[in-house]
Write a protein that holds these residues in place. Structure first.
Motif, PDB file in Angstrom:
ATOM      1  N   UNK A 228       0.835  -1.200   0.000  1.00 40.16           N
ATOM      2  CA  UNK A 228       0.000   0.000   0.000  1.00 40.16           C
ATOM      3  C   UNK A 228       0.872   1.254   0.000  1.00 40.16           C
ATOM      4  N   UNK A 229       1.960   1.229   0.765  1.00 40.53           N
ATOM      5  CA  UNK A 229       2.885   2.370   0.770  1.00 40.53           C
ATOM      6  C   UNK A 229       3.494   2.576  -0.613  1.00 40.53           C
ATOM      7  N   UNK A 230       3.895   1.500  -1.261  1.00 44.80           N
ATOM      8  CA  UNK A 230       4.454   1.615  -2.611  1.00 44.80           C
ATOM      9  C   UNK A 230       3.422   2.202  -3.563  1.00 44.80           C
ATOM     10  N   UNK A 231       2.197   1.696  -3.506  1.00 47.06           N
ATOM     11  CA  UNK A 231       1.137   2.182  -4.386  1.00 47.06           C
ATOM     12  C   UNK A 231       0.846   3.660  -4.154  1.00 47.06           C
ATOM     13  N   UNK A 232       1.017   4.114  -2.904  1.00 44.44           N
ATOM     14  CA  UNK A 232       0.749   5.518  -2.567  1.00 44.44           C
ATOM     15  C   UNK A 232       1.975   6.399  -2.789  1.00 44.44           C
ATOM     16  N   UNK A 233       3.077   5.793  -3.224  1.00 45.46           N
ATOM     17  CA  UNK A 233       4.277   6.573  -3.476  1.00 45.46           C
ATOM     18  C   UNK A 233       5.102   6.876  -2.242  1.00 45.46           C
ATOM     19  N   UNK A 234       4.824   6.218  -1.153  1.00 42.02           N
ATOM     20  CA  UNK A 234       5.583   6.441   0.080  1.00 42.02           C
ATOM     21  C   UNK A 234       6.787   5.503   0.091  1.00 42.02           C
ATOM     22  N   UNK A 235       7.798   5.879  -0.707  1.00 40.24           N
ATOM     23  CA  UNK A 235       8.993   5.060  -0.834  1.00 40.24           C
ATOM     24  C   UNK A 235      10.231   5.942  -0.743  1.00 40.24           C
ATOM     25  N   UNK A 236      11.351   5.327  -0.476  1.00 41.34           N
ATOM     26  CA  UNK A 236      12.637   6.023  -0.469  1.00 41.34           C
ATOM     27  C   UNK A 236      13.522   5.345  -1.493  1.00 41.34           C
ATOM     28  N   UNK A 237      14.126   6.148  -2.346  1.00 48.45           N
ATOM     29  CA  UNK A 237      15.012   5.615  -3.373  1.00 48.45           C
ATOM     30  C   UNK A 237      16.316   5.175  -2.716  1.00 48.45           C
ATOM     31  N   UNK A 238      16.623   3.915  -2.813  1.00 50.84           N
ATOM     32  CA  UNK A 238      17.836   3.422  -2.187  1.00 50.84           C
ATOM     33  C   UNK A 238      19.042   3.516  -3.122  1.00 50.84           C
ATOM     34  N   UNK A 239      18.876   4.142  -4.260  1.00 50.54           N
ATOM     35  CA  UNK A 239      19.978   4.352  -5.191  1.00 50.54           C
ATOM     36  C   UNK A 239      20.639   5.709  -5.006  1.00 50.54           C
TER      37      UNK A 239
END
Length: 72
Positions: free
Chosen positions: A57-68
């Motif tokens: 659900x967090x991914x779908x809502x854009x609540x992510x941190x770019x680990x690159x």
């Protein structure tokens, strides 16, 4: 009074011996031990599935941190 279901499973002799030994040490029946074990694993798996679903659900809502991200 709630209804209970009966299930069966095939297990190897060594596992059965371990179950019987632990149940006896705890003063419990084999059936109690197995029912308790199944309940604990089912609850653990259910919590894990909810954890994974929350992540999706967090991914779908854009609540992510770019680990690159490169830190300098």
């Amino acid at each position: 009074m709630s209804k209970h279901a009966v299930i069966s499973a095939r297990i190897d002799p060594e596992t059965l011996a371990t179950v019987d030994r632990i149940a006896a040490e705890q003063g419990r029946s084999r059936a109690w031990f197995v029912a308790n074990a199944v309940k604990q694993v089912a609850e653990q798996e259910s919590r894990f599935a909810a954890f994974v679903e929350a992540g999706r659900a967090d991914i779908a809502a854009g609540r992510v941190v770019d680990n690159n991200i490169v830190l300098t």
